[in-house]
Design an enzyme around this catalytic site. Structure first.
Site, PDB file in Angstrom:
ATOM      1  CE  LYS A  77     -34.358  30.760 -15.972  1.00  0.00           C
ATOM      2  NZ  LYS A  77     -34.868  31.888 -15.082  1.00  0.00           N
ATOM      3  CG  ASP A 115     -32.267  37.096  -9.914  1.00  0.00           C
ATOM      4  OD1 ASP A 115     -31.867  36.310 -10.030  1.00  0.00           O
ATOM      5  OD2 ASP A 115     -33.783  37.378  -9.839  1.00  0.00           O
ATOM      6  CG  PHE A 156     -38.973  36.881 -14.218  1.00  0.00           C
ATOM      7  CD1 PHE A 156     -40.369  36.838 -14.283  1.00  0.00           C
ATOM      8  CD2 PHE A 156     -38.317  36.026 -13.840  1.00  0.00           C
ATOM      9  CE1 PHE A 156     -41.006  35.709 -14.123  1.00  0.00           C
ATOM     10  CE2 PHE A 156     -38.766  34.780 -13.475  1.00  0.00           C
ATOM     11  CZ  PHE A 156     -40.430  34.676 -13.739  1.00  0.00           C
TER      12      PHE A 156
HETATM   13  C1  LIG Z   1     -35.964  32.121 -13.850  1.00  0.00           C
HETATM   14  C2  LIG Z   1     -35.460  33.417 -13.072  1.00  0.00           C
HETATM   15  C3  LIG Z   1     -36.095  33.431 -11.817  1.00  0.00           C
HETATM   16  C4  LIG Z   1     -37.006  32.483 -11.308  1.00  0.00           C
HETATM   17  O1  LIG Z   1     -36.204  31.114 -11.197  1.00  0.00           O
HETATM   18  P1  LIG Z   1     -37.184  29.775 -10.846  1.00  0.00           P
HETATM   19  O2  LIG Z   1     -36.309  28.644 -10.735  1.00  0.00           O
HETATM   20  O3  LIG Z   1     -38.172  29.753 -12.039  1.00  0.00           O
HETATM   21  O4  LIG Z   1     -37.992  29.949  -9.657  1.00  0.00           O
HETATM   22  C5  LIG Z   1     -35.698  34.579 -10.963  1.00  0.00           C
HETATM   23  N1  LIG Z   1     -34.756  35.370 -11.447  1.00  0.00           N
HETATM   24  C6  LIG Z   1     -34.377  35.467 -12.823  1.00  0.00           C
HETATM   25  C7  LIG Z   1     -33.505  36.524 -13.278  1.00  0.00           C
HETATM   26  C8  LIG Z   1     -34.556  34.473 -13.451  1.00  0.00           C
HETATM   27  O5  LIG Z   1     -34.254  34.362 -14.846  1.00  0.00           O
END
Ligand SMILES: *Cc1c(COP(=O)(O)O)cnc(C)c1O
Length: 399
Positions: free
Chosen positions: A249, A220, A135
């Protein structure tokens, strides 16, 4: 008590199913709805409120910065952005930071940076190997990079150039390599997939694979970064070095802040390549600075590791007691496998009972409380959860 009338609900674009309640106030590990009901919050804005709801350090930083300077435009330097960039490049392998407003936007930046690097150094190579069930966010490129089941058909056509490998399977990565490949991008722990970690062995194989083939390694860490897994960044537990990392986050402690970090050698944007109206604004950078100072403060991470261990042990006992499955994760990013598709039901019942939980999959629960949650708050939540699981076992729904 004030009731929000139905027509107000009707004005919000219905992008998700929301329970019929409105939250009004937050304090530490607790949220309060407009009826005054209190909830123990183990979602914390989706792992963003790392210091809990409205911590004083964050409120003070926001108030002070709002009174001083909110946004001089991204065409000028500002002090909070400079200070935060310095702090973020101090305790790791990265040299440069670009600030953005969401995890997806930071990942877009990472994708663009890798493609730019490929243009300059690898004859236009632009494919980024990503992973099944990963994700990376909800912009078109981030969705295309993601391996969330069903997402490939949502908004066709997809952005090209994100072949998918299987996590912890280096042969599946190797099989996708060609002369267009420029990078490998992954989460060290797949959060949305249900808290699935990469193995130490796979991390080393991947690092060697990238070195051997002159590819960038992109981590990420939007969910795993900023202390969530018990170290400042999750890659530090794997004894490897990514070339690019994204944060989001927890970075802003609940305010919209994300970051793209890169080593000098790959930081190849030229003026005009990247930007954004709100990127690096002093208001939100001041928030990030306040949060990151706490997280990098003495003994904070050690206490996250201790609390995480305590939480995990309590979940393991719970699992044994109710005959459930595996407990996964590090630090305060944890998951409990229920063994049956009853997680959404558990989430609904827990909310009724005043405990906010998240179910990333129909058969698992994810726990992402504030990093400073207390042991008694953990005990309270486990007690509620245990009662619900017992009740459901009685009804033969679960367990
Ligand atoms: C939440 C998340 C995203 C996306 O972040 P947003 O602030 O919602 O755009 C991307 N990568 C990971 C691993 C995430 O947990």
């Amino acid at each position: 008590m004030k009731q929000i009338i139905q027509s107000h609900y009707d004005s919000i674009m219905p992008i998700t199913q929301r329970p019929d309640l409105v939250f009004e106030r937050g304090e530490g590990s607790y949220l309060f709805d407009d009826q005054g009901k209190r909830y123990l919050d183990w979602v914390q804005g989706w792992a963003v409120n790392c210091l809990g709801h409205s911590p004083k350090v964050l409120v003070d930083a926001l108030v002070q910065q709002a009174e001083t300077l909110i946004n001089p435009s991204p065409a000028f330097y500002n002090r909070p952005a400079l200070e935060l960039a310095r702090l973020l490049t101090k305790n790791n392998v990265f040299d440069h930071v670009f600030f953005a407003n969401s995890g997806a936007e930071a990942n877009e930046g990472a994708i663009k940076l890798a493609r730019r690097w490929g243009q300059k150094n690898k004859n236009g190579a632009h494919e980024i190997i990503t992973f099944a069930n990963s994700f990376h966010g909800r912009t078109l490129a981030a969705m295309s990079a993601s391996g969330k089941p069903g997402w490939d058909c949502l908004f066709p056509p997809q952005i090209q150039g994100f072949p998918k490998a299987a996590l912890n399977d280096i042969d599946s990565v190797q099989a996708l390599l060609n002369d267009k490949t420029v990078a490998v991008m992954l989460e060290p722990i797949q959060g949305e997939a249900g808290v699935i970690s990469i193995t130490g062995e796979f991390a080393h194989e991947l690092m060697a694979f990238c070195d051997r083939n002159d590819l960038l390694l992109i981590f990420d860490e939007v969910q795993t970064g900023c202390g969530r897994t018990g170290s400042l960044y999750a890659y530090q537990q794997l004894d490897i070095e990514p070339d690019i990392m994204t944060l989001g986050k927890g970075l802003g402690g609940g305010t919209p802040l994300s970051a793209l970090l890169a080593k000098t050698a790959v930081s190849c944007f030229e003026p005009g390549d990247q930007g954004g109206t709100f990127c690096g604004n002093p208001l939100i950078c001041a928030a990030g600075l306040a949060v990151m100072k706490v997280i990098q403060g003495e003994s904070f991470l050690a206490s996250v590791r201790k609390t995480g261990h305590y939480f995990k042990t309590r979940l393991q006992l719970l699992s044994e007691k109710h005959g459930l499955g595996e407990v996964r994760g590090n630090g305060l990013l944890l998951a409990l496998e229920l063994g049956r598709d009853c997680a959404y039901d558990v989430v609904d019942r827990a909310r009724e009972a005043g405990l906010l939980l998240n179910a990333p999959r129909a058969h698992s629960l994810r726990f992402m409380p504030a990093l400073n949650i207390s042991r008694s708050e953990i005990d309270d939540g486990i007690y509620v959860l245990s009662a619900i699981l017992g009740e459901m076992a009685g009804e033969r729904h679960c367990g």
